[in-house]
Scaffold this motif. Structure first.
Motif, PDB file in Angstrom:
ATOM      1  N   ASP A 245       4.746   1.448 -19.861  1.00  0.00           N
ATOM      2  CA  ASP A 245       4.753   1.046 -18.453  1.00  0.00           C
ATOM      3  C   ASP A 245       5.525  -0.262 -18.321  1.00  0.00           C
ATOM      4  O   ASP A 245       5.217  -1.250 -18.993  1.00  0.00           O
ATOM      5  CB  ASP A 245       3.320   0.847 -17.939  1.00  0.00           C
ATOM      6  CG  ASP A 245       2.511   2.136 -17.988  1.00  0.00           C
ATOM      7  OD1 ASP A 245       3.100   3.196 -17.707  1.00  0.00           O
ATOM      8  OD2 ASP A 245       1.312   2.080 -18.310  1.00  0.00           O
TER       9      ASP A 245
ATOM     10  N   PHE B  19      10.286   2.097 -11.644  1.00  0.00           N
ATOM     11  CA  PHE B  19      10.411   2.447 -13.053  1.00  0.00           C
ATOM     12  C   PHE B  19       9.829   3.823 -13.301  1.00  0.00           C
ATOM     13  O   PHE B  19       8.903   4.250 -12.611  1.00  0.00           O
ATOM     14  CB  PHE B  19       9.681   1.428 -13.932  1.00  0.00           C
ATOM     15  CG  PHE B  19      10.349   0.089 -13.976  1.00  0.00           C
ATOM     16  CD1 PHE B  19      11.466  -0.119 -14.765  1.00  0.00           C
ATOM     17  CD2 PHE B  19       9.882  -0.961 -13.210  1.00  0.00           C
ATOM     18  CE1 PHE B  19      12.090  -1.345 -14.814  1.00  0.00           C
ATOM     19  CE2 PHE B  19      10.496  -2.202 -13.238  1.00  0.00           C
ATOM     20  CZ  PHE B  19      11.605  -2.392 -14.045  1.00  0.00           C
ATOM     21  N   ARG B  20      10.369   4.482 -14.335  1.00  0.00           N
ATOM     22  CA  ARG B  20       9.767   5.749 -14.732  1.00  0.00           C
ATOM     23  C   ARG B  20       8.386   5.471 -15.297  1.00  0.00           C
ATOM     24  O   ARG B  20       8.081   4.364 -15.734  1.00  0.00           O
ATOM     25  CB  ARG B  20      10.617   6.475 -15.777  1.00  0.00           C
ATOM     26  CG  ARG B  20      10.776   5.748 -17.104  1.00  0.00           C
ATOM     27  CD  ARG B  20      11.544   6.580 -18.118  1.00  0.00           C
ATOM     28  NE  ARG B  20      10.767   7.726 -18.517  1.00  0.00           N
ATOM     29  CZ  ARG B  20      11.292   8.875 -18.895  1.00  0.00           C
ATOM     30  NH1 ARG B  20      12.574   9.040 -18.878  1.00  0.00           N
ATOM     31  NH2 ARG B  20      10.519   9.871 -19.274  1.00  0.00           N
ATOM     32  N   LYS B  21       7.529   6.479 -15.280  1.00  0.00           N
ATOM     33  CA  LYS B  21       6.139   6.280 -15.681  1.00  0.00           C
ATOM     34  C   LYS B  21       6.033   5.830 -17.123  1.00  0.00           C
ATOM     35  O   LYS B  21       5.226   4.968 -17.462  1.00  0.00           O
ATOM     36  CB  LYS B  21       5.350   7.582 -15.477  1.00  0.00           C
ATOM     37  CG  LYS B  21       3.855   7.407 -15.662  1.00  0.00           C
ATOM     38  CD  LYS B  21       3.091   8.625 -15.213  1.00  0.00           C
ATOM     39  CE  LYS B  21       1.587   8.385 -15.326  1.00  0.00           C
ATOM     40  NZ  LYS B  21       0.800   9.552 -14.911  1.00  0.00           N
ATOM     41  N   ARG B  22       6.829   6.384 -18.003  1.00  0.00           N
ATOM     42  CA  ARG B  22       6.792   6.018 -19.416  1.00  0.00           C
ATOM     43  C   ARG B  22       8.205   5.639 -19.843  1.00  0.00           C
ATOM     44  O   ARG B  22       9.029   6.494 -20.110  1.00  0.00           O
ATOM     45  CB  ARG B  22       6.283   7.174 -20.282  1.00  0.00           C
ATOM     46  CG  ARG B  22       4.873   7.621 -19.945  1.00  0.00           C
ATOM     47  CD  ARG B  22       3.850   6.608 -20.400  1.00  0.00           C
ATOM     48  NE  ARG B  22       2.498   7.066 -20.126  1.00  0.00           N
ATOM     49  CZ  ARG B  22       1.423   6.311 -20.239  1.00  0.00           C
ATOM     50  NH1 ARG B  22       1.553   5.049 -20.602  1.00  0.00           N
ATOM     51  NH2 ARG B  22       0.226   6.792 -19.984  1.00  0.00           N
ATOM     52  N   SER B  23       8.492   4.362 -19.870  1.00  0.00           N
ATOM     53  CA  SER B  23       9.796   3.916 -20.319  1.00  0.00           C
ATOM     54  C   SER B  23       9.902   4.098 -21.822  1.00  0.00           C
ATOM     55  O   SER B  23       8.933   3.901 -22.551  1.00  0.00           O
ATOM     56  CB  SER B  23      10.014   2.446 -19.948  1.00  0.00           C
ATOM     57  OG  SER B  23       9.975   2.269 -18.550  1.00  0.00           O
TER      58      SER B  23
ATOM     59  N   ASP C 243      16.973   1.407 -17.423  1.00  0.00           N
ATOM     60  CA  ASP C 243      15.803   2.280 -17.485  1.00  0.00           C
ATOM     61  C   ASP C 243      16.200   3.692 -17.097  1.00  0.00           C
ATOM     62  O   ASP C 243      17.035   3.887 -16.211  1.00  0.00           O
ATOM     63  CB  ASP C 243      14.719   1.762 -16.528  1.00  0.00           C
ATOM     64  CG  ASP C 243      13.454   2.600 -16.567  1.00  0.00           C
ATOM     65  OD1 ASP C 243      12.972   3.012 -15.505  1.00  0.00           O
ATOM     66  OD2 ASP C 243      12.955   2.865 -17.676  1.00  0.00           O
ATOM     67  N   GLU C 244      15.623   4.647 -17.763  1.00  0.00           N
ATOM     68  CA  GLU C 244      15.787   6.064 -17.424  1.00  0.00           C
ATOM     69  C   GLU C 244      17.253   6.491 -17.505  1.00  0.00           C
ATOM     70  O   GLU C 244      17.746   7.200 -16.654  1.00  0.00           O
ATOM     71  CB  GLU C 244      15.218   6.331 -16.019  1.00  0.00           C
ATOM     72  CG  GLU C 244      14.617   7.699 -15.832  1.00  0.00           C
ATOM     73  CD  GLU C 244      13.894   7.834 -14.504  1.00  0.00           C
ATOM     74  OE1 GLU C 244      13.716   6.809 -13.847  1.00  0.00           O
ATOM     75  OE2 GLU C 244      13.523   8.959 -14.165  1.00  0.00           O
TER      76      GLU C 244
ATOM     77  N   LYS D  12      19.417   0.130 -12.879  1.00  0.00           N
ATOM     78  CA  LYS D  12      18.772   0.046 -11.576  1.00  0.00           C
ATOM     79  C   LYS D  12      18.928  -1.369 -11.030  1.00  0.00           C
ATOM     80  O   LYS D  12      18.763  -2.341 -11.780  1.00  0.00           O
ATOM     81  CB  LYS D  12      17.287   0.412 -11.686  1.00  0.00           C
ATOM     82  CG  LYS D  12      17.051   1.837 -12.170  1.00  0.00           C
ATOM     83  CD  LYS D  12      15.567   2.156 -12.324  1.00  0.00           C
ATOM     84  CE  LYS D  12      15.356   3.591 -12.812  1.00  0.00           C
ATOM     85  NZ  LYS D  12      13.925   3.914 -12.991  1.00  0.00           N
TER      86      LYS D  12
ATOM     87  N   SER E 264      16.847   3.161 -22.446  1.00  0.00           N
ATOM     88  CA  SER E 264      16.650   1.801 -21.932  1.00  0.00           C
ATOM     89  C   SER E 264      17.807   0.933 -22.394  1.00  0.00           C
ATOM     90  O   SER E 264      17.682   0.163 -23.345  1.00  0.00           O
ATOM     91  CB  SER E 264      15.319   1.218 -22.421  1.00  0.00           C
ATOM     92  OG  SER E 264      14.241   2.009 -22.008  1.00  0.00           O
TER      93      SER E 264
ATOM     94  N   ASN F 280      15.157  11.742 -24.564  1.00  0.00           N
ATOM     95  CA  ASN F 280      14.403  12.539 -23.603  1.00  0.00           C
ATOM     96  C   ASN F 280      14.866  13.993 -23.594  1.00  0.00           C
ATOM     97  O   ASN F 280      15.007  14.607 -22.547  1.00  0.00           O
ATOM     98  CB  ASN F 280      14.514  11.942 -22.196  1.00  0.00           C
ATOM     99  CG  ASN F 280      13.260  12.181 -21.372  1.00  0.00           C
ATOM    100  OD1 ASN F 280      12.162  12.163 -21.908  1.00  0.00           O
ATOM    101  ND2 ASN F 280      13.419  12.421 -20.103  1.00  0.00           N
TER     102      ASN F 280
ATOM    103  N   ASP G 214      12.459  16.343 -18.936  1.00  0.00           N
ATOM    104  CA  ASP G 214      11.916  16.139 -17.587  1.00  0.00           C
ATOM    105  C   ASP G 214      11.885  17.431 -16.779  1.00  0.00           C
ATOM    106  O   ASP G 214      10.851  17.843 -16.278  1.00  0.00           O
ATOM    107  CB  ASP G 214      12.734  15.075 -16.844  1.00  0.00           C
ATOM    108  CG  ASP G 214      12.513  13.688 -17.420  1.00  0.00           C
ATOM    109  OD1 ASP G 214      11.431  13.455 -17.992  1.00  0.00           O
ATOM    110  OD2 ASP G 214      13.429  12.861 -17.330  1.00  0.00           O
TER     111      ASP G 214
END
Length: 1133
Positions: free
Chosen positions: A566, A586-590, A608-609, A613, A635, A937, A954
């Motif tokens: 987080d 932010f994404r839920k789980r970086s 991030d992601e 950003k 990241s 991912n 995802d």
């Protein structure tokens, strides 16, 4: 909830307990979930108040949260069920069985059936396992012992089983301090104030001469205000304790009291603020008159100013200071979002920094310890320097030992001094180095500091005494300040209880200070003295956090990521030490620790992601994003130049992209047109430009030295593979950046170790039972490294466990101690379901849970979930057809499994709800390999069609696919089982097929390919990375084993079958390793599952300790330490 709110709950709990509001105390404990009162829980269990027991537990955990929680609830409900049976209340027992215990049936159906059968017994003690059940009281006591162990082991109860240490009646003390403070603000404080209520701020009544008292205030306390006199205990609030006046515990306070007489341990309590705003300068420059001066009128000019400052703030915890910020004169179009340059650094970039004056010069540090300086406009790498220790003899013994044990070293941080004349580099082992930067491209070494024990995690520059200083922090939990010229240590700050992650020096007015953050989430602040930390705060996320000011120094931000992934980007209210605003998006789980930067006093940016950003500083919502045309890691690291016209960002292929806005594009074009106009004239004699290649690519000019300055320029050295530079090679002579050539044997031939005799290695054939042997089709080590699990073609599993003995104190697997072929006391075998009479023809698959408690397996029939202790089947699912052919656990959720199928599909299955979430289609033949990469991912699949497919985790859409390329000796297209495994860096992929070993990158581009030839001509049967990612082990169908270097696929060692198979068997010639398994923590140990059903554990001999000899040391030069740029360095972007 913030840490201050959490602490307030603790204070209220203490107050309620002291006032004997017992029910309220336990209700607040349950509802807040901050403190689990074990005594209350024990009392309720002993009393049999089962509804209250479960209600109280429900504030902290639910049945399905984890295995500990499940066991806790099961034990409680089982006890309730047995007590009902003991009272012969069958109706109640049936109700408990259906309502409370049936939820566990899906996890262990056999156990539920066994519990149900107790209803048929006159006395449940007739059941053998319950024969020792005593009376109710003793049974509850025995159960409580088990419950306490489960609660203490449950991670959800971590830090919730004890209250933080604080004095009695703490809430009353704080209120009394507040009343004292309010009284001090009275214009004419009365000697015996009459406090009648806490609902409004106290103010002494106006004196009879008509002068007006100041209005009440609810603003923040920005510094200590001396008290006018003793404040007696309050009549209507007797328990409140008298207190001394507030001390210099806020940063505002310790700035005012720059030389306090009290040591740090005596600093009084009270919530400290972070930093005094600049417009309280008068308050800082004019300390108050001591409290011994009675009858003082506090309404002086500076206190009036202070009162106004305090009243501009808001009363809630997330408040805005009264400081105003300049209007937004920028638009999103001013953000650099256009890719203008792409550089290939050749190894994973760990740190970036633009030169503060020459804004197109970029400093880069990498995970292999080298640094480079790029000129963005001309695309030139004007400096490239590999890591070496210049004077190993002067280094501390711990550093020498660390470097000799493992020469791998990484740059943790590199940056320029404020004027750009010096650059500093912090390394992952002990060392800080500084260089003087000459504009013609030369670096001159200045300092080499053995700064910290362990890693040096951050470095910064400051001017605490008008001279330049270097600030470092490290794994040894300290912050140190060094003279940048002499290297003399000036200060050392101790007080953190965990490794210090980052430092942020700053100044307000004439006050110089340092913020530091540690990996336990603590933020501390230090003056340049030896009086300890003045601030102790919790950073959001409680893990890795960095802090930074806006360019004008007026606004403070931090960005951090928790261990759970987080991420938190926040602005701080410096006055109160509270969070002013939290930025969302932010994404839920970086994946990895999110990095950030600021620019133009207006914008924030994070990686991030797989994208960048941007936020406007005054708006918590994401302003805009860019993926920089793709290719970014999960990241990415990033850095603005000083004007914010350029933004450097790391890529997942060891590169850097430069993004620009309109001004940046214009600047780059101007510099590009001036390239090579004599700007490098004098440096050409010094700088040997290194080839810019991919870390796994070729060196086109291997005859040139790759370092900035060669100590022996007449010496021409060949390029060597990265993984060849192990700790043994710490005394190599050249400062040359290792690169991997396409065919390293053509440049320099290393002696191939060929092991044909059993005396040259340690080999152990694991003991077997008398049952008929069947070839080993799947083999793996347990995650603990204490056991080996094999699955035979007959669908039967075998488990070997090593015991702790004097010869084997660790209990880990090895080739010197014979393990036990383990079976539970009931003697059952762990056997998969099969669908026909010939399970040998089925494709078997197996996967082990992270805690080694369960194994999931199939041999052509249903997928079975086994308990590794009892060998019992917990559940089965996925009835064929089609049959499961490969299993892989989701990296973030053990309840999600990717299941490759015989019909070429991949099913994403949720075990908990017994449901196929989605079905992936892209292969033409059965699935033979699956590999997850959490950092990318993605899921990569391989099939018997020799095709690779990449799927996004995802949305499970297919991102890319390609067929593996055929070697020159094979006709295309290829077919046959293809296996895949991600490297430790989660970016490079090992692909094994009978015709080849290959390394692919994150874009499924083939970087390296080796096909059977020369010493190893037979088809490949199996291959796997070593646990450290340095080696690849491959089994061959003639019984040989090949040990390859992971990056170059250069053959390092060949093990003949005669070396590990006993002679009577080896003569058969048809016995070979069908599967190779790598030990999870011993990189030189492997297990071999054989075609005849045998399992061998193989290690190097005690004399060698590693497979294959490293390159010999060149003679005639003094030793130096060279970095090991192996892919084994994990990507931490």
């Amino acid at each position: 909830m913030s840490s201050l709110s959490r602490e307030l709950v603790f204070l209220i709990l203490q107050f309620l307990d002291e006032e004997k509001f017992k029910d309220s105390v336990h209700k607040l404990e349950q509802e807040s979930g901050f403190y689990f009162n074990m005594k209350h829980f024990e009392d309720q269990v002993q009393a049999g108040n089962w509804d209250e027991v479960e209600r109280y537990l429900g504030g902290f955990t639910k049945v399905e949260d984890n295995r500990y929680s499940m066991k806790i609830f099961f034990e409680i409900r089982k006890q309730k069920y047995l007590e009902a049976l003991d009272k012969h209340d069958r109706a109640k027992a049936v109700e408990i069985l259906v309502k409370d215990l049936k939820v566990f049936a899906s996890f262990n159906e056999e156990l539920f059936k066994e519990i149900t059968q107790l209803l048929t017994l006159e006395n449940f003690r007739q059941n053998e396992q319950l024969s020792k059940y005593g009376d109710t009281k003793s049974a509850r006591s025995i159960m409580l012992i088990e419950l306490k162990k489960l609660i203490e082991a449950n991670p959800l109860f971590r830090d919730k089983l004890g209250l933080p240490p604080f004095k009695a009646s703490r809430l009353r003390t704080l209120i009394n301090q507040s009343l004292n403070w309010q009284h001090q603000l009275c214009k004419n404080p009365r000697p015996n104030p009459d406090i009648k209520t806490l609902f409004t701020d106290h103010s002494c009544a106006a004196p009879t001469n008509g002068s007006r008292a100041p209005p009440p205030t609810n603003g923040p306390l920005v510094g200590p205000i001396p008290k006018s006199g003793g404040f007696p205990p309050l009549g209507v609030h007797g328990p409140f304790q008298p207190v001394v006046s507030p001390s210099a515990s806020t940063i505002a306070g310790w700035m005012t009291n720059a030389n306090p007489s009290l040591p740090h341990a005596a600093v009084a309590q009270g919530p400290p603020g972070l930093i005094q705003p600049p417009n309280t300068a008068a308050f800082l420059k004019h300390p108050r008159t001591p409290t011994s001066a009675p009858g003082l009128d506090y309404q002086t000019a500076d206190s009036e100013h202070l009162m106004k400052r305090m009243r501009t703030g808001q009363s809630d915890e997330v408040s805005f200071s009264g400081a105003t910020h300049p209007p937004n004169i920028y638009s999103p179009d001013d953000l650099p979002k256009t890719v203008v340059r792409t550089f290939n650094q050749g190894s994973n970039v760990m740190s970036l920094d633009f030169h503060p004056m020459q804004q197109t010069i970029l400093l880069v540090g990498t995970n292999v310890g080298d640094i480079a300086i790029w000129e963005v406009g001309s695309r030139e790498k004007i400096v490239h320097k590999t890591f070496k220790v210049y004077d190993i003899g002067s280094c501390s013994l711990p550093l020498q030992a660390a470097l000799m044990k493992d020469a791998t070293i990484s740059v943790n941080r590199c940056l320029w001094s404020p004027d750009g004349s010096i650059l500093g580099v912090a390394f992952s082992k002990h060392i800080v180095q500084t260089y003087a930067f000459i504009p013609n491209g030369e670096l001159r070494q200045q300092l080499e500091l053995d700064a910290h024990v362990g890693g040096v995690n951050d470095i910064a520059f400051s001017h605490p005494n008008k001279s330049l200083s270097i600030i470092t922090c490290g794994d040894d939990k300290t912050i140190k300040v060094w003279d940048a010229t002499t290297g003399q240590k000036q200060y050392m700050f101790e007080g953190h209880e965990a490794p210090v992650y980052s430092v942020c020096p700053h100044y307000k007015e004439s006050i110089q200070f340092i913020f530091s953050t540690a990996i336990d989430g603590k933020i501390k602040a230090w003056l340049y003295d030896c009086l300890g930390s003045r601030v102790d705060y919790d950073a959001p996320g409680h893990w890795c956090t960095t802090m930074a000011y806006s360019a004008d120094g007026t606004r403070l931000f931090s960005c951090g990521t928790s261990k759970d992934g987080d991420s938190h980007l926040v602005e701080w209210n410096e006055t109160e030490g509270a969070i002013k605003r939290t930025y969302s998006g932010f994404r839920k789980r970086s994946l990895g620790v999110v990095q950030f930067d600021t620019t133009r006093n207006r914008f924030l940016a994070t990686g991030d992601e797989f994208m960048i950003k941007f936020w406007d500083m005054d708006n918590t919502n994401v302003l805009t994003t860019t993926d920089a045309d793709g290719g970014l890691p999960a990241s990415p690291r990033l850095r603005f130049n000083r004007e914010g016209s350029l933004l450097a960002v790391t890529t997942n292929d060891n590169g850097i992209k430069i993004l620009a806005n309109t001004d940046g594009q214009r600047l780059v074009r101007i510099l590009e047109s001036r390239a090579f106009e004599g700007s490098r004239g004098s440096s050409q004699q010094i700088v040997s430009k290194p080839p810019i290649v991919n870390a796994l690519g070729a060196v086109p000019n291997a005859s040139n030295p790759l370092s900035v300055t060669s100590e022996r320029p007449d010496r021409i050295l060949p390029a060597v593979t990265m993984s060849g530079l192990t700790a043994v090679e710490a005394s190599r002579t050249t400062d040359v950046k290792p690169r991997i050539p396409d065919d390293s044997e053509k440049i320099k031939t290393w002696k191939l170790a060929d092991i044909a005799d059993s005396t040259h290695l340690k080999a152990l054939r694991l003991p077997e039972s008398v049952t008929t042997a069947s070839k080993v089709v799947r083999l793996l080590y347990t995650n603990s490294g204490l056991a080996v699990l094999a699955l035979g073609g007959n669908a039967v599993h075998k488990l070997w466990k090593w015991q702790r003995t004097e010869r084997n104190p660790s209990g880990k697997s090895n080739a010197s101690v014979v393990p036990q072929l383990w079976q539970p006391s009931n003697g059952i075998l762990m056997t998969n379901e099969t669908t026909d009479n010939n399970p040998e023809e089925a494709t078997a698959c197996i996967a082990l849970s992270k805690n080694d408690s369960y194994v999931m397996s199939a041999s052509g029939g249903k997928v079975s979930l086994f308990n590794m202790m009892t060998f019992k089947v917990m559940t089965t699912f996925m009835s064929p057809p089609p049959a499961a052919t490969f299993l892989a656990f989701h990296p973030q959720d053990n309840n999600i499994i990717a299941i490759g199928m015989e019909d070429s599909t991949i099913q994403i299955y949720n075990v908990r709800v017994d449901e196929v979430k989605t079905k992936l289609k892209g292969h033409q033949k059965k699935i033979t390999g699956l590999a997850f990469s959490q950092s990318l991912n993605v899921l990569v699949s391989s099939g018997a069609d020799a095709q690779l497919c990449m799927w996004s985790i995802d949305g499970w859409e297919k991102k890319k696919s390609r067929f593996i390329q055929a070697p020159a000796t094979r006709a295309a297209p290829l077919v046959g089982d293809t296996r895949v495994q991600f490297h430790n860096d989660q970016a490079h992929l090992l692909v094994a097929h009978e015709s080849q070993l290959a390394i692919y990158d994150s874009k499924l581009e083939c970087l390296r390919l080796w096909s059977p030839r020369d010493a190893l001509p037979a088809p490949i049967s199996s291959a796997i990375y070593s646990c450290d990612g340095m080696l690849v082990y491959a089994g061959f169908c003639d019984g040989s084993i090949g040990v390859f270097e992971a990056e170059s696929l250069r053959l390092r060692c060949r093990i003949a079958p005669s070396a590990y198979i006993s002679p009577p068997i080896s003569s058969a010639g048809s016995i070979y390793p069908t599967v190779v398994a790598a030990h999870p923590s011993e990189p030189n140990q492997i297990a071999l599952g054989m075609s005849d059903g045998a399992v061998h554990v193989v290690e190097p001999s005690d004399a060698e300790q590693k497979w294959g000899a490293p390159p010999p040391q060149d003679s005639g030069a003094h030793p130096q330490i060279t970095s090991n740029p192996a892919l084994s360095n994990n990507q931490t972007s």
